[in-house]
Design a protein around this motif. Structure first.
Motif, mmCIF file in Angstrom:
data_model
loop_
_atom_site.group_PDB
_atom_site.id
_atom_site.type_symbol
_atom_site.label_atom_id
_atom_site.label_comp_id
_atom_site.label_asym_id
_atom_site.label_seq_id
_atom_site.Cartn_x
_atom_site.Cartn_y
_atom_site.Cartn_z
ATOM 1 N N SER A 1 30.446 56.458 32.091
ATOM 2 C CA SER A 1 30.686 57.880 31.832
ATOM 3 C C SER A 1 30.200 58.729 32.998
ATOM 4 N N ARG A 2 29.048 58.360 33.564
ATOM 5 C CA ARG A 2 28.533 59.116 34.712
ATOM 6 C C ARG A 2 29.462 58.978 35.920
ATOM 7 N N LEU A 3 30.069 57.788 36.094
ATOM 8 C CA LEU A 3 31.028 57.614 37.184
ATOM 9 C C LEU A 3 32.218 58.563 37.023
ATOM 10 N N ALA B 1 28.066 52.966 43.629
ATOM 11 C CA ALA B 1 28.557 51.853 42.809
ATOM 12 C C ALA B 1 28.686 50.624 43.705
ATOM 13 N N SER B 2 28.162 49.501 43.242
ATOM 14 C CA SER B 2 28.153 48.281 44.039
ATOM 15 C C SER B 2 29.557 47.698 44.140
ATOM 16 N N PRO B 3 29.815 46.872 45.163
ATOM 17 C CA PRO B 3 31.121 46.200 45.263
ATOM 18 C C PRO B 3 31.445 45.377 44.031
ATOM 19 N N GLU B 4 30.415 44.793 43.408
ATOM 20 C CA GLU B 4 30.638 43.983 42.202
ATOM 21 C C GLU B 4 31.125 44.860 41.046
ATOM 22 N N VAL B 5 30.529 46.050 40.908
ATOM 23 C CA VAL B 5 30.962 46.964 39.846
ATOM 24 C C VAL B 5 32.382 47.449 40.104
ATOM 25 N N LEU B 6 32.666 47.785 41.350
ATOM 26 C CA LEU B 6 34.013 48.245 41.684
ATOM 27 C C LEU B 6 35.052 47.163 41.427
ATOM 28 N N GLU B 7 34.722 45.914 41.767
ATOM 29 C CA GLU B 7 35.649 44.816 41.524
ATOM 30 C C GLU B 7 35.848 44.610 40.028
ATOM 31 N N ALA B 8 34.785 44.737 39.245
ATOM 32 C CA ALA B 8 34.899 44.583 37.792
ATOM 33 C C ALA B 8 35.769 45.682 37.195
ATOM 34 N N LEU B 9 35.606 46.911 37.682
ATOM 35 C CA LEU B 9 36.433 48.010 37.201
ATOM 36 C C LEU B 9 37.893 47.806 37.603
ATOM 37 N N ALA B 10 38.111 47.329 38.828
ATOM 38 C CA ALA B 10 39.481 47.082 39.289
ATOM 39 C C ALA B 10 40.173 46.043 38.428
ATOM 40 N N ARG B 11 39.435 44.987 38.073
ATOM 41 C CA ARG B 11 40.026 43.953 37.203
ATOM 42 C C ARG B 11 40.330 44.519 35.828
#
Length: 295
Positions: free
Chosen positions: A54-56, A64-74
């Motif tokens: 929600s904050r994003l 935001a870490s690359p891992e979080v961004l990749e998880a969101l992209a998936r």
């Protein structure tokens, strides 16, 4: 137009466009008050907390870490161009805004040499904001024959392809499927806005088009992105009729785009393009050879 706001808007737009059934989310027939996925549903799919996600979206979280961004992209089922856009938006939240207006874009000698070499096909060079920086005889004849051919050479007076597509009747009539061309223009501008989130000239262009064209405003709010490549369009030219034209977008080292327009050899479209180019070259030569008028 700021990086944090763009990141949140992009995430929200993509979340609203993803249907629960496409994401494997069971709804049990409940009545939903939101389009697409709920925030907490997407957070669960991505493996992050609902409060952090929600904050994003609200532009209150950075780094935001690359891992979080990749998880969101998936979770959002983004394609390659959209993944790159997401990463650029996230990187923009960590950069300090530029305080200076970027210098005017110029075409390098190497690009001018390329345009001259491709003299047998229409070529237009666009800046990152879709400003027309240069064109050859064919590029002018195909895309903007109704305009003064010297406009790109005049400081701050060159045409802008996005303005032409949305605000110029001649350019609009060139495309049989105008909405397809319009969406491609908006998607390219959206990609550039992620790369340059603090560009005041780009923000001014987007603001102007949003005010003057409701169609642009609706397409801009959709947050589609396009990384370049080629697209085929049915173009209805007033001098030679309808022809299928492939517009190849080639990126330069300076971030400019060289648009090369081609037709299938031996086709009716190729014959029409040849006729257009011949007429343009002949007309240009005739103009140059006209003697000065005497009093």
């Amino acid at each position: 137009m700021n990086a944090r706001g763009q990141l949140g808007d992009f995430l929200q737009a993509r979340r609203s466009q993803l249907r629960p059934e496409d994401a494997g989310v069971v709804t049990y027939g409940d009545r939903r008050r939101v389009r697409g996925l709920r925030r907490e549903e997407l957070a669960l799919l991505a493996g992050v907390s609902a409060s952090y996600y929600s904050r994003l979206e609200q532009g209150q979280a950075v780094n935001a870490s690359p891992e979080v961004l990749e998880a969101l992209a998936r979770a959002l089922q983004l394609d390659e161009a959209e993944r790159r856009h997401l990463s650029e938006l996230a990187a923009g939240t960590r950069r300090r805004p530029a305080v200076r207006r970027p210098p005017p874009e110029r075409v390098s000698p190497a690009v001018r040499q390329l345009v001259a070499t491709l003299g047998d096909v229409p070529v237009v060079v666009l800046g990152r904001r879709a400003d027309v920086l240069a064109w050859n005889v064919g590029g002018h004849a195909l895309f903007a024959g109704h305009l003064d051919t010297t406009l790109p050479e005049r400081p701050d007076q060159g045409p802008n392809m996005a303005r032409l597509v949305f605000l110029d009747a001649h350019t609009r009539d060139l495309y049989v499927d105008w909405p397809a061309k319009a969406r491609a223009v908006v998607a390219t501008l959206r990609m550039v806005s992620g790369q340059h989130p603090n560009d005041p000239s780009l923000a001014a262009l987007v603001g102007e088009l949003t005010v003057r064209s409701p169609e642009f405003g609706a397409m801009w709010a959709d947050h589609r992105v396009k990384a370049g490549g080629g697209s085929a369009y049915e173009m209805r030219h007033p001098l030679v009729g309808t022809m299928t034209v492939t517009q190849q977008a080639l990126r330069t080292e300076d971030g400019q785009t060289v648009v090369v327009a081609t037709t299938e050899p031996g086709s009716a479209s190729h014959a029409a393009m040849t006729l257009l180019l011949h007429g343009a070259v002949t007309s240009r030569a005739g103009t140059r050879q006209q003697p000065a008028m005497r009093e």
